[in-house]
Structures are given as C-alpha cells and as structure tokens.
Design a protein around this motif. Structure first.
Motif: not given
Length: 348
Positions: A51-53, A57-64, A134-136, A138-145
């Motif tokens: 899992p990831v907090d 998780f933001w590091s995963v999404l934003s790390q160049p 994967h839950q994280q 899904l939260r991102v996808f819902q937030w974007l929607c």
C-alpha cells in the motif's frame, strides 16, 4: 475521498493501432473522461508501492522520469513526439529539474491549464490516507471526473497490451477494449514513429555498446561510435540522421507477432464479457457502428446520438502503405507477421 464507483475501463493495444484516435474521439463525449498515456507516463513506478499513503503516492505521480527529461533535449532540437502534450516552449523550463510525468503526457489533454490542475491534484492526493495503490488510483480518477464534470473514466496508454496482467491484477473486474490492426501496416507505421524508432535504436546501441541513449538526461557516447551514428545521440542529435537511419521492417513484424501472442494469452484469461476486440480497419470502414459498439460495451448509458455523429464524422480512411513495399521486403514482412495475423483472424 470516495473511489471511482464504475467498472475500471482500459484501452490496450500494441501501439500504432488506432488507440490514440479512439481516445481522442471518446474525449469528445460529454460524459467520458478520456485519460491518455497515464500509466505509460508513470512507468516504471506506477505500481511499485503497495500500500501507499498520500505523500508517497504523490511522489509516484509527480516524480520526473529520466526519459522525459531526455526527450526534452530532443524536442528542443526539432523532434516531434505527439505523446508529449505539454507545450514544448513552456516545457523547457523543466530542463534541469525534469518535468512531472502527468504534465508531460496526460493532463494537457484534459484542460487548457494543466499546471493548475496538477497543483490541485497534488493537494488532494497528499491528503489521502494509506491504502492499496489501486484504490488510490480510483480516488484520483473519481476526483478528476468530478473536477472536470465527467461521469465515466477510461484510460489508454500506447503499446499497453503488455500491461493487461498488472491492470487486471490490481483492478479486479476491469473491462478491456483491445484495439488491433493489420500487423504489416503496424510495422510500416512503427518504423516511422519517433518513440518506437527511439526504442529500436536504443536496442541496437544496447547490443553493440552495452548502453542505450534516450533513457537518461545525459548519455556518454562510446568512443568507437561510428560517425554515421553520432547524429542519433542526444549530445549531437540531428533530426535528419534520426529520421533516415535505416531500420529493417522484418524484426518489427516479428516483435509485433510476439506482442500479439502474449497479449491475447493474457486477455483470454479474463472472464467472458470483460474484453472487447476492435479492429482498427473496422472503425475506418464503419465508424458509426463500431463507436456505438464500443460505448455500449463501456456503459450502455453512454449511447449518445449527437456524440456518435460528431465522432464518426472525424474518422478518416487511411490507404494501406505496406502494399507499396518492394516485393522482397514485403514478403519478409508478411512472413514475420503471419503468426500474429493467424491469432487475430478468429477474433470477432
């Protein structure tokens, strides 16, 4: 912090098979959030932590990613990479720090102000409690929607047929739209496509010199690099040398057949009703019928005559190019693609 309530939807292909066109057409639908190249942009860290907090998780999404920084140097020298959607002139400010992956490839297709969306997404993600990765997502996808006023999301990454295993593992019950085309035409298209040329040239460098360009911001050219190859490396990149460098078609056809065999093997393991196979050529021949078939598979509630008419009108036929190859080259390519073509022949 609610996760996306819908069935996860993914468009997969070998690349150069019409998935980008389909993603762009779906983006016109008022209810669809069409996410392009998200998992490609995040590779190879997308599922590394579980899992990831929120902060991690933001590091995963934003790390160049180093390869995107390498691309910037090539873009500055005139190379065009369609998948890099952030304006090149603005992206040059990331020369030294590297560009966040979602800014490079995904968010610019969703908004005219990707920087603001990236910043707001970062605030949201960093507030998330620890959970399965994967839950994280899904939260991102819902937030974007919610943020962008869409009801259903669908993710597409180029050459993503190899991602079926991790995607089906993490997103249980997901639906997959598999877009495929004639392997001979794939090979001709891939032969010209910058990212695939980069991959093939990198493989040649790796075999001959033990290291590959285009994967890191800096690359030290081997001392014994032939003069005709010097225009291929980032330090002395020459777009004409890159575009005209000879690459044989037969190995591309062989690689395509192998991708098809592996990808279909993974898709066949999924439950009935979770996979829709779509021929690119069928979309070109009957766009209205095929696009309707696709959205009904995604969600019957997406049936929208106005969108369908608008999207179908944007589809343009492309005459095949492989038939114009010299006869010997054409025969070798046909032989290389034959195993994959045989596997696809029985698909609906």
């Amino acid at each position: 912090m609610a996760t996306s309530p819908q069935t996860p939807l993914f468009i997969v292909s070998t690349g150069r098979s019409g998935s980008t066109m389909l993603s762009d057409l779906l983006s016109l639908h008022p209810d669809v959030l069409s996410l392009s190249e998200l998992f490609n942009a995040l590779h190879p860290l997308g599922f590394q932590k579980d899992p990831v907090d929120g902060p991690a998780f933001w590091s995963v999404l934003s790390q160049p990613r180093p390869r995107h920084t390498a691309w910037l140097r090539l873009l500055e020298r005139g190379l065009v990479i369609d998948e890099f959607r952030y304006p090149v002139a603005a992206a040059l400010r990331f020369r030294d720090t590297g560009i966040p992956p979602l800014l490079a490839m995904t968010l610019p297709t969703l908004t005219q102000d990707p920087d603001a969306l990236h910043e707001a997404l970062g605030v949201f993600v960093q507030s998330l409690p620890e959970d399965r990765v994967h839950q994280q997502y899904l939260r991102v996808f819902q937030w974007l929607c919610t943020r962008l006023g869409r009801r259903i999301w669908c993710e597409r990454s180029g050459a993503s047929l190899g991602l079926v295993q991790p995607l089906s593992h993490f997103f249980a019950g997901a639906k997959f739209i598999h877009v495929f085309r004639d392997g001979r035409e794939f090979a001709v298209s891939a032969h010209r496509f910058p990212l695939m040329r980069m991959g093939m040239i990198s493989a040649m460098f790796k075999r001959r010199f033990g290291s590959a360009p285009y994967l890191t911001p800096t690359y030290e050219a081997p001392e014994d690099l032939p003069p005709t190859w010097r225009g291929l490396v980032p330090e002395s990149f020459d777009i004409d040398v890159f575009q005209n460098f000879a690459l044989p078609l037969e190995p591309i056809g062989t690689a395509w057949s192998e991708m098809i065999a592996v990808g279909l093997g993974m898709l066949e393991k999924l439950p009935a009703g979770k996979v829709l196979h779509v021929r690119y050529e069928s979309i070109l021949d009957a766009p209205h019928a095929q696009l309707q078939r696709i959205v009904r598979f995604m969600d019957p509630g997406l049936d929208d005559p106005q969108w369908l008419a608008q999207a179908a009108a944007r589809v343009r036929k492309n005459p095949p190019n492989w038939v114009n190859l010299p006869i010997d080259e054409r025969r070798r390519l046909e032989s290389a693609c034959a195993p994959g073509m045989a596997l696809l022949r029985g698909l609906p």
